[in-house]
Motif scaffolding. Structure first.
Motif, PDB file in Angstrom:
ATOM      1  N   GLU A  30      40.063  72.024  20.988  1.00 22.88           N
ATOM      2  CA  GLU A  30      38.656  72.142  20.576  1.00 22.88           C
ATOM      3  C   GLU A  30      37.803  71.083  21.259  1.00 22.88           C
ATOM      4  O   GLU A  30      36.703  71.367  21.739  1.00 22.88           O
ATOM      5  N   ARG A  31      38.296  69.843  21.273  1.00 23.82           N
ATOM      6  CA  ARG A  31      37.532  68.741  21.883  1.00 23.82           C
ATOM      7  C   ARG A  31      37.382  68.898  23.389  1.00 23.82           C
ATOM      8  O   ARG A  31      36.371  68.503  23.964  1.00 23.82           O
ATOM      9  N   ILE A  32      38.366  69.497  24.028  1.00 29.22           N
ATOM     10  CA  ILE A  32      38.274  69.739  25.476  1.00 29.22           C
ATOM     11  C   ILE A  32      37.246  70.838  25.735  1.00 29.22           C
ATOM     12  O   ILE A  32      36.391  70.713  26.619  1.00 29.22           O
ATOM     13  N   ALA A  33      37.306  71.907  24.942  1.00 28.89           N
ATOM     14  CA  ALA A  33      36.393  73.036  25.133  1.00 28.89           C
ATOM     15  C   ALA A  33      34.964  72.694  24.722  1.00 28.89           C
ATOM     16  O   ALA A  33      34.006  73.121  25.374  1.00 28.89           O
ATOM     17  N   HIS A  34      34.818  71.946  23.635  1.00 27.13           N
ATOM     18  CA  HIS A  34      33.495  71.622  23.098  1.00 27.13           C
ATOM     19  C   HIS A  34      33.431  70.139  22.745  1.00 27.13           C
ATOM     20  O   HIS A  34      33.628  69.758  21.589  1.00 27.13           O
ATOM     21  N   PRO A  35      33.135  69.272  23.718  1.00 28.81           N
ATOM     22  CA  PRO A  35      33.123  67.835  23.442  1.00 28.81           C
ATOM     23  C   PRO A  35      31.997  67.389  22.521  1.00 28.81           C
ATOM     24  O   PRO A  35      31.978  66.243  22.074  1.00 28.81           O
ATOM     25  N   GLY A  36      31.068  68.262  22.213  1.00 24.51           N
ATOM     26  CA  GLY A  36      29.964  67.902  21.329  1.00 24.51           C
ATOM     27  C   GLY A  36      29.029  66.926  22.019  1.00 24.51           C
ATOM     28  O   GLY A  36      28.768  67.020  23.204  1.00 24.51           O
ATOM     29  N   ALA A  37      28.548  65.942  21.262  1.00 25.87           N
ATOM     30  CA  ALA A  37      27.583  64.982  21.793  1.00 25.87           C
ATOM     31  C   ALA A  37      28.235  63.971  22.725  1.00 25.87           C
ATOM     32  O   ALA A  37      27.547  63.313  23.500  1.00 25.87           O
ATOM     33  N   GLN A  38      29.555  63.838  22.619  1.00 22.72           N
ATOM     34  CA  GLN A  38      30.260  62.874  23.461  1.00 22.72           C
ATOM     35  C   GLN A  38      30.497  63.452  24.854  1.00 22.72           C
ATOM     36  O   GLN A  38      30.448  64.656  25.071  1.00 22.72           O
ATOM     37  N   THR A  39      30.779  62.560  25.784  1.00 24.44           N
ATOM     38  CA  THR A  39      31.174  63.003  27.116  1.00 24.44           C
ATOM     39  C   THR A  39      32.558  63.633  27.004  1.00 24.44           C
ATOM     40  O   THR A  39      33.286  63.380  26.049  1.00 24.44           O
ATOM     41  N   PRO A  40      32.944  64.440  27.970  1.00 23.59           N
ATOM     42  CA  PRO A  40      34.283  65.047  27.913  1.00 23.59           C
ATOM     43  C   PRO A  40      35.372  63.972  27.812  1.00 23.59           C
ATOM     44  O   PRO A  40      35.204  62.850  28.288  1.00 23.59           O
ATOM     45  N   LEU A  41      36.466  64.346  27.174  1.00 24.63           N
ATOM     46  CA  LEU A  41      37.576  63.404  27.029  1.00 24.63           C
ATOM     47  C   LEU A  41      38.124  63.026  28.397  1.00 24.63           C
ATOM     48  O   LEU A  41      38.327  63.886  29.246  1.00 24.63           O
ATOM     49  N   PRO A  42      38.394  61.743  28.612  1.00 27.98           N
ATOM     50  CA  PRO A  42      39.012  61.319  29.869  1.00 27.98           C
ATOM     51  C   PRO A  42      40.430  61.889  29.981  1.00 27.98           C
ATOM     52  O   PRO A  42      41.095  62.134  28.971  1.00 27.98           O
ATOM     53  N   ASP A  43      40.881  62.080  31.202  1.00 27.45           N
ATOM     54  CA  ASP A  43      42.217  62.633  31.430  1.00 27.45           C
ATOM     55  C   ASP A  43      43.296  61.813  30.734  1.00 27.45           C
ATOM     56  O   ASP A  43      44.235  62.370  30.172  1.00 27.45           O
ATOM     57  N   TYR A  44      43.163  60.488  30.770  1.00 25.53           N
ATOM     58  CA  TYR A  44      44.197  59.661  30.150  1.00 25.53           C
ATOM     59  C   TYR A  44      44.192  59.815  28.628  1.00 25.53           C
ATOM     60  O   TYR A  44      45.248  59.776  27.997  1.00 25.53           O
ATOM     61  N   ALA A  45      43.034  60.027  28.021  1.00 25.69           N
ATOM     62  CA  ALA A  45      42.971  60.269  26.576  1.00 25.69           C
ATOM     63  C   ALA A  45      43.707  61.569  26.240  1.00 25.69           C
ATOM     64  O   ALA A  45      44.460  61.630  25.264  1.00 25.69           O
ATOM     65  N   ILE A  46      43.507  62.579  27.058  1.00 22.26           N
ATOM     66  CA  ILE A  46      44.195  63.861  26.855  1.00 22.26           C
ATOM     67  C   ILE A  46      45.705  63.673  26.996  1.00 22.26           C
ATOM     68  O   ILE A  46      46.487  64.180  26.190  1.00 22.26           O
ATOM     69  N   GLU A  47      46.113  62.902  28.007  1.00 24.55           N
ATOM     70  CA  GLU A  47      47.538  62.628  28.220  1.00 24.55           C
ATOM     71  C   GLU A  47      48.137  61.909  27.008  1.00 24.55           C
ATOM     72  O   GLU A  47      49.238  62.245  26.557  1.00 24.55           O
ATOM     73  N   ILE A  48      47.429  60.934  26.477  1.00 22.93           N
ATOM     74  CA  ILE A  48      47.905  60.202  25.294  1.00 22.93           C
ATOM     75  C   ILE A  48      48.051  61.143  24.104  1.00 22.93           C
ATOM     76  O   ILE A  48      49.098  61.171  23.444  1.00 22.93           O
ATOM     77  N   VAL A  49      47.017  61.904  23.812  1.00 22.13           N
ATOM     78  CA  VAL A  49      47.039  62.781  22.640  1.00 22.13           C
ATOM     79  C   VAL A  49      48.169  63.807  22.767  1.00 22.13           C
ATOM     80  O   VAL A  49      48.924  64.024  21.810  1.00 22.13           O
ATOM     81  N   ARG A  50      48.309  64.400  23.940  1.00 22.53           N
ATOM     82  CA  ARG A  50      49.414  65.364  24.140  1.00 22.53           C
ATOM     83  C   ARG A  50      50.765  64.676  23.997  1.00 22.53           C
ATOM     84  O   ARG A  50      51.691  65.229  23.402  1.00 22.53           O
ATOM     85  N   GLY A  51      50.891  63.475  24.555  1.00 21.72           N
ATOM     86  CA  GLY A  51      52.151  62.748  24.465  1.00 21.72           C
ATOM     87  C   GLY A  51      52.511  62.399  23.037  1.00 21.72           C
ATOM     88  O   GLY A  51      53.663  62.554  22.608  1.00 21.72           O
ATOM     89  N   VAL A  52      51.534  61.912  22.272  1.00 25.24           N
ATOM     90  CA  VAL A  52      51.777  61.585  20.868  1.00 25.24           C
ATOM     91  C   VAL A  52      52.151  62.850  20.099  1.00 25.24           C
ATOM     92  O   VAL A  52      53.097  62.844  19.305  1.00 25.24           O
ATOM     93  N   ALA A  53      51.445  63.941  20.333  1.00 23.38           N
ATOM     94  CA  ALA A  53      51.748  65.192  19.635  1.00 23.38           C
ATOM     95  C   ALA A  53      53.157  65.673  19.973  1.00 23.38           C
ATOM     96  O   ALA A  53      53.921  66.069  19.082  1.00 23.38           O
ATOM     97  N   GLU A  54      53.513  65.611  21.238  1.00 18.68           N
ATOM     98  CA  GLU A  54      54.821  66.098  21.687  1.00 18.68           C
ATOM     99  C   GLU A  54      55.970  65.264  21.122  1.00 18.68           C
ATOM    100  O   GLU A  54      57.031  65.792  20.805  1.00 18.68           O
ATOM    101  N   HIS A  55      55.767  63.971  20.973  1.00 19.32           N
ATOM    102  CA  HIS A  55      56.850  63.069  20.581  1.00 19.32           C
ATOM    103  C   HIS A  55      56.635  62.419  19.218  1.00 19.32           C
ATOM    104  O   HIS A  55      57.273  61.412  18.915  1.00 19.32           O
TER     105      HIS A  55
END
Length: 172
Positions: A30-55
């Motif tokens: 959702e945050r990637i598709a619709h970042p809202g008022a914030q700038t798009p998520l940085p690639d490293y933030a996405i990597e962290i969130v996916r990594g935490v979710a996966e592990h």
């Protein structure tokens, strides 16, 4: 964008998913598709969130193993997600030195948590670093981290009880 900023944005996403009891990856989408008022998520933030979710299961069990008195479920939402980010970096991201992961976690804790949190976070992450060779980071270790997110055992339910005022988290 600096990795420090990416960690903060990852923390925001993990915090929101935790508070809403929402699947981490669905919120991330959702945050990637619709970042809202914030700038798009940085690639490293996405990597962290996916990594935490996966592990997440392995990360949480590692944190539980090294913390006595306070299981991950009993920790404050911000504290536990700072710990998850740093533990993911320590255990799964060889590009980030352990000391940097700890220092970045402490920087977040000093600005976002209560006065006791930085010392607890530092001790717990130091213990994770010291024991990381014993953590199995194989492919199956962290599979489907959210599969049992809604299921709790009796032990986990008792851990979720509110701590008393004199409960103090400690590090094994």
């Amino acid at each position: 964008m600096a990795r420090s900023t990416a960690r903060k944005r990852a923390l925001n996403t993990l915090y929101e998913a935790d508070e809403k009891s929402q699947d981490i990856l669905s919120l991330l989408d959702e945050r990637i598709a619709h970042p809202g008022a914030q700038t798009p998520l940085p690639d490293y933030a996405i990597e962290i969130v996916r990594g935490v979710a996966e592990h997440r299961r392995l990360i949480d069990s590692t944190l539980d193993e090294h913390s006595t008195g306070w299981k991950v479920r009993r920790m404050g939402v911000v504290d536990r997600n700072i710990l998850r980010i740093a533990a993911w970096e320590i255990l799964f991201n060889s590009e980030v030195p352990d000391k940097v992961a700890i220092d970045e976690a402490l920087a977040l804790a000093k600005t976002l948590c209560d006065d006791d949190s930085p010392a607890f976070i530092h001790g717990l992450l130091s213990a994770v670093c010291a024991g990381k060779d014993s953590v199995q980071t194989g492919e199956n270790a962290g599979d489907d981290a959210d599969a049992s997110a809604g299921e709790t055992t009796e032990a986990e339910q008792s851990d979720a009880a509110e701590p008393s005022a004199d409960d103090q988290p400690t590090v094994a």
